[in-house]
Each structure stands twice: as C-alpha cells, then as structure tokens.
Write a protein that holds these residues in place. Sequence first.
Motif, PDB file in Angstrom:
ATOM      1  N   ARG A 199     -79.877  58.030  11.223  1.00 30.51           N
ATOM      2  CA  ARG A 199     -80.496  59.359  11.326  1.00 30.51           C
ATOM      3  C   ARG A 199     -80.537  59.818  12.782  1.00 30.51           C
ATOM      4  N   CYS A 200     -80.832  58.895  13.687  1.00 32.75           N
ATOM      5  CA  CYS A 200     -80.868  59.247  15.107  1.00 32.75           C
ATOM      6  C   CYS A 200     -79.487  59.677  15.596  1.00 32.75           C
ATOM      7  N   PHE A 201     -78.446  58.940  15.208  1.00 33.53           N
ATOM      8  CA  PHE A 201     -77.099  59.304  15.637  1.00 33.53           C
ATOM      9  C   PHE A 201     -76.673  60.641  15.032  1.00 33.53           C
ATOM     10  N   GLU A 202     -77.066  60.891  13.788  1.00 32.09           N
ATOM     11  CA  GLU A 202     -76.754  62.191  13.172  1.00 32.09           C
ATOM     12  C   GLU A 202     -77.382  63.319  13.986  1.00 32.09           C
ATOM     13  N   ALA A 241     -69.956  57.201  13.296  1.00 32.84           N
ATOM     14  CA  ALA A 241     -68.875  56.717  12.437  1.00 32.84           C
ATOM     15  C   ALA A 241     -68.925  55.200  12.293  1.00 32.84           C
ATOM     16  N   TRP A 242     -69.262  54.514  13.374  1.00 31.25           N
ATOM     17  CA  TRP A 242     -69.309  53.051  13.348  1.00 31.25           C
ATOM     18  C   TRP A 242     -70.385  52.550  12.382  1.00 31.25           C
ATOM     19  N   VAL A 243     -71.584  53.111  12.461  1.00 31.75           N
ATOM     20  CA  VAL A 243     -72.645  52.626  11.571  1.00 31.75           C
ATOM     21  C   VAL A 243     -72.339  52.992  10.120  1.00 31.75           C
ATOM     22  N   THR A 244     -71.660  54.120   9.907  1.00 34.36           N
ATOM     23  CA  THR A 244     -71.256  54.490   8.541  1.00 34.36           C
ATOM     24  C   THR A 244     -70.238  53.490   8.004  1.00 34.36           C
ATOM     25  N   GLU A 286     -64.908  56.376   3.159  1.00 35.02           N
ATOM     26  CA  GLU A 286     -64.377  57.740   3.171  1.00 35.02           C
ATOM     27  C   GLU A 286     -65.142  58.616   4.160  1.00 35.02           C
ATOM     28  N   LEU A 287     -66.475  58.506   4.161  1.00 30.62           N
ATOM     29  CA  LEU A 287     -67.270  59.271   5.102  1.00 30.62           C
ATOM     30  C   LEU A 287     -66.996  58.806   6.529  1.00 30.62           C
ATOM     31  N   ALA A 288     -66.865  57.505   6.718  1.00 27.60           N
ATOM     32  CA  ALA A 288     -66.567  56.977   8.048  1.00 27.60           C
ATOM     33  C   ALA A 288     -65.247  57.537   8.573  1.00 27.60           C
ATOM     34  N   LEU A 289     -64.239  57.640   7.696  1.00 24.76           N
ATOM     35  CA  LEU A 289     -62.954  58.196   8.121  1.00 24.76           C
ATOM     36  C   LEU A 289     -63.097  59.646   8.570  1.00 24.76           C
ATOM     37  N   GLN A 290     -63.892  60.415   7.851  1.00 27.83           N
ATOM     38  CA  GLN A 290     -64.133  61.801   8.270  1.00 27.83           C
ATOM     39  C   GLN A 290     -64.785  61.841   9.648  1.00 27.83           C
ATOM     40  N   GLN A 291     -65.745  60.956   9.861  1.00 24.01           N
ATOM     41  CA  GLN A 291     -66.457  60.943  11.136  1.00 24.01           C
ATOM     42  C   GLN A 291     -65.582  60.418  12.269  1.00 24.01           C
ATOM     43  N   PHE A 292     -64.757  59.401  11.989  1.00 22.44           N
ATOM     44  CA  PHE A 292     -63.829  58.915  13.013  1.00 22.44           C
ATOM     45  C   PHE A 292     -62.807  59.989  13.374  1.00 22.44           C
ATOM     46  N   THR A 293     -62.375  60.748  12.387  1.00 20.31           N
ATOM     47  CA  THR A 293     -61.430  61.837  12.652  1.00 20.31           C
ATOM     48  C   THR A 293     -62.050  62.869  13.586  1.00 20.31           C
TER      49      THR A 293
END
Length: 305
Positions: free
Chosen positions: A97-100, A117-120, A127-134
């Motif tokens: 939540r803090c990183f968001e 993205a890392w914590v996700t 799938e969500l992590a890939l969106q965030q890494f992108t």
Amino acid sequence: MTAHCIRGLLLSLLLVPWCSLADQVATLPQDRAGQLQPVALPNLEGQPQDIRTVLVEARTRVDTLLQSAAPDTELADAYGELGSLYHSHQLGQAAERCFENAVRLAPDSFRWAYYLAWVTLQSGRNELALQQFTAARKLDPDYPVLTLRMADAWLDLNQQDKAQAAYQAVADTEGLQAAARYGLGQIALLRRDYAQAVEYLTQVLALDPAATRVHYPLAQALRAQGQNDAASEHLAQRGNGLPAARDPLVEELQDLQSGARLHFNRAMKAVRKHEYASAVQAFELGLRHDPENPDARVSYARALY
C-alpha cells in the motif's frame, strides 16, 4: 461498570500503539482521500523494540506530512521509505500500500515503481507484476535485472517464448548470468530438450555453487538421459538456494533487515537536520548490532564532537 472492567479497559488502551489513536496514514485527510489509499497499522508484535521504534518514527513522518502542505515528491519518499521498512520486516500488505501511494504521488520515480512491481511479483500475481514492470521500464529501460524479473513472471505464466527471449537478453549480463541460465534450463526441461537443460543447469552451478535448488531439475534432466548415477548425486545435494541475481534496489531492501543499517540511516538523517543528540543515540544503537563498522564509528565521533 465494575472496577475490574475499568482496569481491563485502561490496560487495553495502554497496549494500543499511540499512533493508532490518531493516525492519518490509516484514515487519510479529506484532501488526500481520493488520491491515496489508507495503510492500516500493521501488528508490530514480535518485532524487536528498536525496530518498532524505527517503524513508528517512519510512520509518524508520513502522518506529519499528510497533515501539512508537503510537496507530493516529499510525501512519496516518506511513503516509499515506510514501505521499504515494512517490506524488510515481513509486513507485506502494508508495504505494498505504501509503494502504491508513492507511485501515485511520484509517477516518474523508477525506484517506487520498481519496488511496487517487485512486491507484486513476490506475492505471485504475475500478470499484474508484468504490467507494473512494463510501466517501470518506461522510466528506466536500462535497469538490467528488470528484464530478468519479467522473464520470471512469463515463465510462471508458462509464456515460454517471451520468457526465453528475456532470459537470453540478459544471459551475459554481469551478475545475472546464473539466474538467466537457470530460467533457460527450466524452459529446456519443460520442452524435453534434456541435453540443453543439462548444459544450462551445469553452467548455473559452475557460476553459483550455492544455488542448491538447481540440483533437482538437473537430476531430472540427467535421469531422462539415462544418467542415473549422476542424477542420484545431484538429488543428494538438492536444497533451496536460488541462483543469485544482482539487483541493487532489492539489495537495499535486504540491508534494511539489519538493525544496524536501520539505525545508521536514522542517525545520518538526524545529522543532516543538525539533530546531533538524536544522531548520537541512533549511532550507539547501530553500533550495538555492528560494533566493527569503521565508517559508523567515525560518524559517531563527529556527532559526539
């Protein structure tokens, strides 16, 4: 109400962390409610007292900034630092939540985007992590390990072609060779290309002998080739060690697990604010954990002076 009940109520109030009684981080001021997410106060039971102190101080800083007209970038850094501390002490939901919030406040910050993205990814939401890494890659396309992390997510999603291309892109990058070859070896094993799997996985162990988890898939590949004796030798050595991947940002998070690092960071912040008494106290606490740290001792002496 009986005297016994009153005493019980008072005792329960005393046991509630003071910041939970008026904590804007959990409730949010009205002007921030549509922009940020509330971060519930995590349970700090089981944390050492000195770690609790650092966590409470970091949360208090966020709380103070929320109630002021602080710039978004300053508040983002405070949320990010709090999230880093939470993550380092296994308080994962609060960390996320803090990183968001840090990303919402500072959308151009690669650090907070990458940490989110890392914590996700660590929570298995590939799938969500890939969106965030992108999204993070758009901010810094030259951070090599990001490609490796995306490859890991694609492999978990069984998107083998994407994973293979990503692993190959960093297979010769310093600090990532073993981890990338481990991924390529797993793909080869899935495709029943046992000779290729043996080649990659053997290379992993040559690069990183501590990667004991590699012994199991290597044994599988060897057994599929009829090399039963060699397979048995590797099975006997199997463990849980993964190939190391050099990731400076994640290494910083891991450093925060050390009580010494927490206190030294706190001390240096106090020095920058010219709060030398607080700095001295923090250096002393840090030196209890790491008494042989020469740089900390020099800084401690300067703060005393």
